[in-house]
Structure formats: C-alpha cells, structure tokens
Design a protein around this motif. Structure first.
Motif, PDB file in Angstrom:
ATOM      1  N   GLN A 159       0.834  -1.189   0.000  1.00  0.00           N
ATOM      2  CA  GLN A 159       0.000   0.000   0.000  1.00  0.00           C
ATOM      3  C   GLN A 159       0.868   1.237   0.000  1.00  0.00           C
ATOM      4  O   GLN A 159       1.982   1.224   0.518  1.00  0.00           O
ATOM      5  N   ALA A 160       0.365   2.307  -0.606  1.00  0.00           N
ATOM      6  CA  ALA A 160       1.082   3.576  -0.619  1.00  0.00           C
ATOM      7  C   ALA A 160       1.109   4.135   0.791  1.00  0.00           C
ATOM      8  O   ALA A 160       0.143   4.024   1.544  1.00  0.00           O
ATOM      9  N   THR A 161       2.232   4.721   1.155  1.00  0.00           N
ATOM     10  CA  THR A 161       2.386   5.303   2.489  1.00  0.00           C
ATOM     11  C   THR A 161       2.778   6.768   2.331  1.00  0.00           C
ATOM     12  O   THR A 161       3.903   7.074   1.945  1.00  0.00           O
ATOM     13  N   PRO A 162       1.894   7.725   2.635  1.00  0.00           N
ATOM     14  CA  PRO A 162       2.190   9.146   2.465  1.00  0.00           C
ATOM     15  C   PRO A 162       3.416   9.606   3.224  1.00  0.00           C
ATOM     16  O   PRO A 162       4.062  10.570   2.863  1.00  0.00           O
ATOM     17  N   THR A 163       3.757   8.895   4.296  1.00  0.00           N
ATOM     18  CA  THR A 163       4.883   9.320   5.118  1.00  0.00           C
ATOM     19  C   THR A 163       6.187   8.647   4.724  1.00  0.00           C
ATOM     20  O   THR A 163       7.172   8.758   5.428  1.00  0.00           O
ATOM     21  N   SER A 164       6.187   7.912   3.596  1.00  0.00           N
ATOM     22  CA  SER A 164       7.419   7.241   3.170  1.00  0.00           C
ATOM     23  C   SER A 164       8.542   8.248   3.006  1.00  0.00           C
ATOM     24  O   SER A 164       8.372   9.304   2.390  1.00  0.00           O
ATOM     25  N   PRO A 165       9.732   7.968   3.565  1.00  0.00           N
ATOM     26  CA  PRO A 165      10.854   8.895   3.427  1.00  0.00           C
ATOM     27  C   PRO A 165      11.445   8.849   2.042  1.00  0.00           C
ATOM     28  O   PRO A 165      11.223   7.900   1.294  1.00  0.00           O
ATOM     29  N   ALA A 166      12.181   9.897   1.691  1.00  0.00           N
ATOM     30  CA  ALA A 166      12.937   9.871   0.443  1.00  0.00           C
ATOM     31  C   ALA A 166      14.026   8.829   0.548  1.00  0.00           C
ATOM     32  O   ALA A 166      14.416   8.424   1.635  1.00  0.00           O
ATOM     33  N   PRO A 167      14.537   8.330  -0.580  1.00  0.00           N
ATOM     34  CA  PRO A 167      15.595   7.336  -0.537  1.00  0.00           C
ATOM     35  C   PRO A 167      16.790   7.824   0.267  1.00  0.00           C
ATOM     36  O   PRO A 167      17.059   9.021   0.359  1.00  0.00           O
ATOM     37  N   SER A 168      17.512   6.849   0.848  1.00  0.00           N
ATOM     38  CA  SER A 168      18.658   7.169   1.683  1.00  0.00           C
ATOM     39  C   SER A 168      19.647   8.067   0.934  1.00  0.00           C
ATOM     40  O   SER A 168      20.006   7.796  -0.200  1.00  0.00           O
ATOM     41  N   GLY A 169      20.060   9.136   1.592  1.00  0.00           N
ATOM     42  CA  GLY A 169      21.033  10.037   1.001  1.00  0.00           C
ATOM     43  C   GLY A 169      20.430  11.307   0.432  1.00  0.00           C
ATOM     44  O   GLY A 169      21.145  12.249   0.116  1.00  0.00           O
ATOM     45  N   TRP A 170      19.088  11.348   0.272  1.00  0.00           N
ATOM     46  CA  TRP A 170      18.467  12.538  -0.277  1.00  0.00           C
ATOM     47  C   TRP A 170      18.382  13.652   0.767  1.00  0.00           C
ATOM     48  O   TRP A 170      18.388  14.814   0.424  1.00  0.00           O
ATOM     49  N   GLY A 171      18.239  13.266   2.035  1.00  0.00           N
ATOM     50  CA  GLY A 171      18.213  14.250   3.113  1.00  0.00           C
ATOM     51  C   GLY A 171      17.130  15.301   2.937  1.00  0.00           C
ATOM     52  O   GLY A 171      16.008  15.008   2.514  1.00  0.00           O
ATOM     53  N   TRP A 172      17.481  16.568   3.251  1.00  0.00           N
ATOM     54  CA  TRP A 172      16.500  17.658   3.204  1.00  0.00           C
ATOM     55  C   TRP A 172      15.987  17.892   1.788  1.00  0.00           C
ATOM     56  O   TRP A 172      14.837  18.281   1.582  1.00  0.00           O
ATOM     57  N   LEU A 173      16.826  17.593   0.769  1.00  0.00           N
ATOM     58  CA  LEU A 173      16.399  17.797  -0.614  1.00  0.00           C
ATOM     59  C   LEU A 173      15.240  16.870  -0.962  1.00  0.00           C
ATOM     60  O   LEU A 173      14.277  17.269  -1.618  1.00  0.00           O
ATOM     61  N   GLY A 174      15.327  15.607  -0.502  1.00  0.00           N
ATOM     62  CA  GLY A 174      14.244  14.688  -0.747  1.00  0.00           C
ATOM     63  C   GLY A 174      12.966  15.104  -0.050  1.00  0.00           C
ATOM     64  O   GLY A 174      11.865  14.997  -0.611  1.00  0.00           O
ATOM     65  N   ARG A 175      13.083  15.586   1.176  1.00  0.00           N
ATOM     66  CA  ARG A 175      11.897  16.029   1.902  1.00  0.00           C
ATOM     67  C   ARG A 175      11.270  17.247   1.231  1.00  0.00           C
ATOM     68  O   ARG A 175      10.047  17.385   1.163  1.00  0.00           O
ATOM     69  N   ILE A 179      19.665 -15.193  15.390  1.00  0.00           N
ATOM     70  CA  ILE A 179      19.342 -13.769  15.287  1.00  0.00           C
ATOM     71  C   ILE A 179      20.553 -12.960  14.844  1.00  0.00           C
ATOM     72  O   ILE A 179      20.413 -11.904  14.213  1.00  0.00           O
ATOM     73  N   SER A 180      21.748 -13.450  15.093  1.00  0.00           N
ATOM     74  CA  SER A 180      22.967 -12.753  14.665  1.00  0.00           C
ATOM     75  C   SER A 180      23.103 -12.735  13.140  1.00  0.00           C
ATOM     76  O   SER A 180      23.900 -11.969  12.596  1.00  0.00           O
ATOM     77  N   GLU A 181      22.336 -13.559  12.446  1.00  0.00           N
ATOM     78  CA  GLU A 181      22.357 -13.599  10.986  1.00  0.00           C
ATOM     79  C   GLU A 181      21.290 -12.700  10.371  1.00  0.00           C
ATOM     80  O   GLU A 181      21.171 -12.613   9.152  1.00  0.00           O
ATOM     81  N   ALA A 182      20.522 -12.007  11.219  1.00  0.00           N
ATOM     82  CA  ALA A 182      19.439 -11.147  10.753  1.00  0.00           C
ATOM     83  C   ALA A 182      19.930  -9.721  10.561  1.00  0.00           C
ATOM     84  O   ALA A 182      20.880  -9.269  11.199  1.00  0.00           O
ATOM     85  N   GLY A 183      19.243  -8.987   9.644  1.00  0.00           N
ATOM     86  CA  GLY A 183      19.610  -7.597   9.394  1.00  0.00           C
ATOM     87  C   GLY A 183      18.383  -6.749   9.130  1.00  0.00           C
ATOM     88  O   GLY A 183      17.341  -7.242   8.694  1.00  0.00           O
ATOM     89  N   VAL A 184      18.512  -5.444   9.403  1.00  0.00           N
ATOM     90  CA  VAL A 184      17.413  -4.492   9.228  1.00  0.00           C
ATOM     91  C   VAL A 184      17.711  -3.554   8.072  1.00  0.00           C
ATOM     92  O   VAL A 184      18.864  -3.357   7.682  1.00  0.00           O
ATOM     93  N   LEU A 185      16.637  -2.974   7.516  1.00  0.00           N
ATOM     94  CA  LEU A 185      16.756  -2.004   6.429  1.00  0.00           C
ATOM     95  C   LEU A 185      16.494  -0.609   6.981  1.00  0.00           C
ATOM     96  O   LEU A 185      15.498  -0.387   7.675  1.00  0.00           O
ATOM     97  N   VAL A 186      17.394   0.315   6.660  1.00  0.00           N
ATOM     98  CA  VAL A 186      17.301   1.689   7.162  1.00  0.00           C
ATOM     99  C   VAL A 186      17.373   2.661   5.992  1.00  0.00           C
ATOM    100  O   VAL A 186      18.274   2.575   5.168  1.00  0.00           O
ATOM    101  N   GLN A 187      16.391   3.558   5.900  1.00  0.00           N
ATOM    102  CA  GLN A 187      16.391   4.616   4.887  1.00  0.00           C
ATOM    103  C   GLN A 187      16.048   5.938   5.560  1.00  0.00           C
ATOM    104  O   GLN A 187      15.168   5.997   6.415  1.00  0.00           O
ATOM    105  N   GLY A 188      16.764   6.995   5.165  1.00  0.00           N
ATOM    106  CA  GLY A 188      16.469   8.312   5.715  1.00  0.00           C
ATOM    107  C   GLY A 188      16.508   8.347   7.221  1.00  0.00           C
ATOM    108  O   GLY A 188      15.672   8.991   7.864  1.00  0.00           O
ATOM    109  N   ASN A 189      17.453   7.618   7.814  1.00  0.00           N
ATOM    110  CA  ASN A 189      17.615   7.534   9.265  1.00  0.00           C
ATOM    111  C   ASN A 189      16.430   6.873   9.963  1.00  0.00           C
ATOM    112  O   ASN A 189      16.245   7.027  11.171  1.00  0.00           O
ATOM    113  N   GLN A 190      15.619   6.142   9.221  1.00  0.00           N
ATOM    114  CA  GLN A 190      14.499   5.417   9.804  1.00  0.00           C
ATOM    115  C   GLN A 190      14.631   3.929   9.506  1.00  0.00           C
ATOM    116  O   GLN A 190      14.922   3.538   8.375  1.00  0.00           O
ATOM    117  N   GLN A 191      14.405   3.112  10.518  1.00  0.00           N
ATOM    118  CA  GLN A 191      14.398   1.663  10.340  1.00  0.00           C
ATOM    119  C   GLN A 191      13.059   1.276   9.747  1.00  0.00           C
ATOM    120  O   GLN A 191      12.013   1.437  10.381  1.00  0.00           O
TER     121      GLN A 191
END
Length: 273
Positions: free
Chosen positions: A65-81, A233-245
């Motif tokens: 589903q579309a999420t209005p609060t989705s952050p800009a891709p990692s690295g865009w920072g204030w420009l993406g917002r 669990i040590s083999e698990a990893g998280v995805l982080v974009q725009g400083n958000q997990q």
C-alpha cells in the motif's frame, strides 16, 4: 505488441547488492547482525568457496500500500523532503515505492548473486505484482505475467540449486495458482559463499528506491543444502532509509527454519511453530 508483453515492468537495472547502513542507525540495529539501506532479512555467510549448493523457502506475496509518510531514498536528506513537499501534496510523498521478496546465493559478502522472487510495488499509485529471476550483473528478468501471474496473497515456493553437471536451476512455484516456472541449464560461476532470504528496496537507475509498505511476510520451510539452517538472530539484518528503520525481521521460529519480517521499526513476533 508481442515484444512488449515480455518486457519487464522495470526496463532499468535493479541491482540487489546490499548497501551499508546509515551511520545514525547503529543503535537501532544493535540487536541484529547487520544493517543495510536496501536489504533486510537473514543472510548466512562462509569463507569457503562452494559452501552453498542450494537454497529454498516459501512465502505469501504481501499486499503493498502507498504510504504518504514514506521517506525519500537514503542520502536525499532535506532535498528529498523538500521534493516530497513540493510535488507530493503538502508533505505527502506521491513517489513510487518498491519491494522485493526473494531467496538467493551470494551477494552478501561478494559481488555475485543468483536469485529469484516476487516484486510488490506501488507505481503511479497502483499496486503491481510479478515474479522475476536475476543473475548479477545482468538486470532482473520478469517472468511472463500472462503465463505466470502473481497477486497479493499467493503462496510461493522458491528453490535455487546447483545440478550434477555444474549448471544451475531456478524454480519458482505459485501454489495458489498452480504454476511452476523452471529455468534450467544456467551458467553461474559465483563463489557460493552466502545464502539469503530478503525483503528489499531495489535499486533503480543507480538509486535505492523508497521501500513500499509490504506489511508482514513470513519466510517458511527454509533450507540450505537441503537441510534446516538453524537460523540465529545474529544472521538477521534491518533495512534503514532516511535515518528510519523501515524493515525488521523477527527472531527465528523454534525450529530455526522460519521467520517473520515486517515493515517498520517494530520487531514482529517469531513464528510459533
């Protein structure tokens, strides 16, 4: 028109190599073994070439589903917002969002990768689902959506295996719709030093995409070299974009061959059986 039927929804290259995490995400990811700005899930690695001969798993295609609060891709920072605010309706992003659910061999600790899975995207405001396979560095190949359709809720089973003659086979089955896709005789020369079960924000035109809100997925019946991998669990990893997990796996289930993964920073419960 016949040629267009077989053209992937993405005519642009989707690289699926994991990217390093944002530095600010270190604390968020402390409970897990690794973090990335485009991968999340489980990965097992070895220092010995040829370790992994096969991998398999099952999952149910998530409804995105579309999420209005989705952050800009990692690295865009204030420009993406700023872009989202100017062109997305008062701060609500109208950008497309993407997710891919897949299994693979290699890619975690090297630049090779053989993989197959499903895509669950929001494109022009509408959900989009299809099956695909890929061998880096070549772009993904969409599996013909007319002969092999995919919809949210379909139960998929995937397997990748090296054959006796040294070639590889990719198998992807839609148990709900009753079809099985087979790709035989594949020439693949990767080192076979990692295996993965991943929920991903793919890369388009060299940029990591916004991760679509995929809800939750359960990877089940996981095998490596035909056996239970006894995930840790040590083999698990998280995805982080725009400083958000944005994507978080659970601990493994009690049998060590399944796990849940959910959109957002909250860790889902592990499978109970």
């Amino acid at each position: 028109m016949a040629n267009l039927k077989h053209v992937p929804h993405f005519t642009r290259k989707h690289r699926r190599t994991p990217r390093p995490m944002d530095a600010s995400a270190t604390i968020q990811a402390a409970l897990f073994g690794w973090s990335s700005s485009n991968w999340s899930g489980y990965a097992i690695a070895s220092d010995t070439n040829g370790t992994y001969q096969s991998v398999s798993a099952s999952w149910q295609v998530p409804a995105v589903q579309a999420t209005p609060t989705s952050p800009a891709p990692s690295g865009w920072g204030w420009l993406g917002r700023l872009f989202s605010w100017l062109f997305g309706g008062g701060g609500q992003s109208s950008m497309d969002a993407y997710s891919a659910t897949w299994i693979g061999i290699d890619g975690f600790n090297n630049s090779n990768l053989i993989q197959t899975g499903t895509a669950q995207n929001i494109v022009n405001g509408k959900p989009q689902y299809y099956a695909w396979w890929e061998i880096l560095p070549v772009a993904e190949t969409e599996i013909d959506p007319v002969q092999y359709p995919v919809s949210a809720g379909d139960m998929m089973t995937a397997a990748i295996a090296k054959q006796a003659d040294g070639t590889w086979q990719i198998q992807l089955a839609n148990q709900t719709r009753g079809w099985t896709f087979l790709k035989n005789g594949i020439q693949y020369t990767g080192p076979q030093t990692s295996v993965e079960w991943i929920e991903e924000a793919p890369e388009v035109n060299g940029s990591i995409t916004i991760l679509a809100n995929y809800g939750q997925v359960m990877f089940s019946n996981i095998t490596v070299n035909g056996a239970n991998p006894n995930l840790q669990i040590s083999e698990a990893g998280v995805l982080v974009q725009g400083n958000q997990q944005l994507s978080t796996p659970s601990a493994p289930g009690p049998n060590g061959n399944d796990f849940n993964i959910a959109y957002g920073a909250t860790q889902p419960s592990a499978p109970s059986t």
